[in-house]
Design an enzyme around this catalytic site. Structure first.
Site, PDB file in Angstrom:
ATOM      1  N   HIS A 174       0.778  -1.103   0.108  1.00 24.29           N
ATOM      2  CA  HIS A 174      -0.055   0.013  -0.034  1.00 24.29           C
ATOM      3  C   HIS A 174       0.908   1.326   0.117  1.00 24.29           C
ATOM      4  O   HIS A 174       0.347   2.301  -0.767  1.00 24.29           O
ATOM      5  CB  HIS A 174      -0.809  -0.049   1.344  1.00 24.29           C
ATOM      6  N   ARG A 190     -22.296  13.984  16.290  1.00 27.63           N
ATOM      7  CA  ARG A 190     -22.915  15.319  15.451  1.00 27.63           C
ATOM      8  C   ARG A 190     -24.225  15.031  15.052  1.00 27.63           C
ATOM      9  O   ARG A 190     -24.363  14.182  14.507  1.00 27.63           O
ATOM     10  CB  ARG A 190     -21.798  15.481  14.538  1.00 27.63           C
ATOM     11  N   GLU A 235       2.923  -1.820   7.745  1.00 25.97           N
ATOM     12  CA  GLU A 235       3.935  -1.908   6.734  1.00 25.97           C
ATOM     13  C   GLU A 235       5.153  -0.948   7.095  1.00 25.97           C
ATOM     14  O   GLU A 235       6.225  -1.287   6.757  1.00 25.97           O
ATOM     15  CB  GLU A 235       3.301  -1.235   5.230  1.00 25.97           C
ATOM     16  N   ARG A 255     -16.174  21.694  20.519  1.00 30.38           N
ATOM     17  CA  ARG A 255     -17.797  21.385  20.387  1.00 30.38           C
ATOM     18  C   ARG A 255     -18.799  21.947  21.317  1.00 30.38           C
ATOM     19  O   ARG A 255     -19.789  21.864  21.251  1.00 30.38           O
ATOM     20  CB  ARG A 255     -17.679  19.835  20.346  1.00 30.38           C
TER      21      ARG A 255
HETATM   22  N1  URA Z   1     -11.273  15.422  13.860  1.00 30.28           N
HETATM   23  C1  URA Z   1     -12.270  14.929  14.456  1.00 30.28           C
HETATM   24  O1  URA Z   1     -12.255  13.525  14.327  1.00 30.28           O
HETATM   25  N2  URA Z   1     -12.987  15.610  15.209  1.00 30.28           N
HETATM   26  C2  URA Z   1     -13.065  16.822  15.024  1.00 30.28           C
HETATM   27  O2  URA Z   1     -14.225  17.553  15.642  1.00 30.28           O
HETATM   28  C3  URA Z   1     -12.127  17.611  14.392  1.00 30.28           C
HETATM   29  C4  URA Z   1     -11.198  17.056  13.959  1.00 30.28           C
END
Ligand code: URA
Length: 250
Positions: free
Chosen positions: A4, A165, A77, A220
């Site tokens: 890969h 989310r 790898e 968040r």
């Molecule tokens: N990467 C993620 O997995 N989540 C985020 O909120 C930002 C970057």
């Protein structure tokens, strides 16, 4: 030639340290930041590799793609080509309200929400970072005057439902993940990302070393979407830290 990543032992010129961004687009910039004379090695699928020289030692920069399955292929790898130290550089969403943007999170241990690591060790096996590499990341981050936090990361297989989310096509998150963001906050988890649990589990299972530093691109508790200027700043901050770290190691 590895299937890969399309690299051979000869191409690595004795490198035992690999810097692992997720994004193939970040490899050249990172390698050239470490060494302006860095050279292109290979590019196949999500795996792009450049080789940098520092203090007469080779350092590989190789992208892993997003998530555990593609990262596991790169680590497998690379390990078989003689890489012994893996430093992931990535981006992350903070879930604790006090974490600022921009700042860095150096993951000391990861909640194994991924599937790939379970192919290497049972869930009771801890996904922990190597202490020496993590200390090097802490020192290099301090040296660059970049704010940072150390602690636990929740490492998910999905960016959307696994990180709870709702700004998605279905606006629905399955029961398993409903309330999970709050649960991780209450358990003092700092952030979400998608690779550290797989990386740490495999590295420990193989007797190799791994660490992870992530630039916070979103908090968040405040908003959901990363901004392009923050992404650019994060990329530069990660490159600055890595330049110092490779000097410590070599
Ligand atoms: N990467 C993620 O997995 N989540 C985020 O909120 C930002 C970057």
């Amino acid at each position: 030639m590895k299937y890969h990543i399309k690299l051979t032992t000869e191409m690595l010129k004795g490198a035992t340290l690999a810097i692992l961004p997720g994004d193939p687009g970040r490899v050249e910039k990172t390698a050239k930041y470490i060494d302006p004379g860095a050279t292109f090695l290979a590019s196949n699928r999500e795996y792009t590799s450049w080789l940098a020289q520092i203090n007469n030692s080779s350092v590989l920069v190789c992208s892993t793609g997003i998530g555990g399955p593609s990262l596991s292929i790169a680590v497998e790898e690379l390990a078989s080509l003689g890489i012994k130290n893996f430093i992931r550089i990535g981006t992350t969403g903070a879930i604790q309200s006090h974490i600022e943007i921009p700042s860095m999170i150096i993951t000391t241990g990861a909640v194994r929400l991924d599937g790939a690591s379970k192919h290497y060790a049972p869930v009771e096996y801890p996904a922990v970072a190597d202490l020496d590499l993590s200390n090097a990341l802490v020192s290099a981050t301090k040296e660059n005057n970049i704010p940072y936090y150390t602690g636990i990361t929740a490492s998910s297989d999905t960016f959307y439902p696994g990180q709870e989310r709702y700004d998605t096509f279905s606006k629905y998150v399955i029961k398993e993940f409903q309330g999970s963001l709050e649960q991780w906050q209450k358990l003092n988890v700092l952030n979400f990302e998608m690779e550290s649990s797989t990386l740490f589990t495999i590295a420990n299972a193989f007797g190799l070393k791994a660490a992870c530093i992530s630039a916070v691109i979103v908090n968040r508790t405040k908003n959901e979407t990363p901004d392009d200027s923050i992404l650019a700043q994060s990329e530069e901050n990660l490159a600055k830290v890595i330049k110092v770290v490779v000097n410590y190691i070599h």
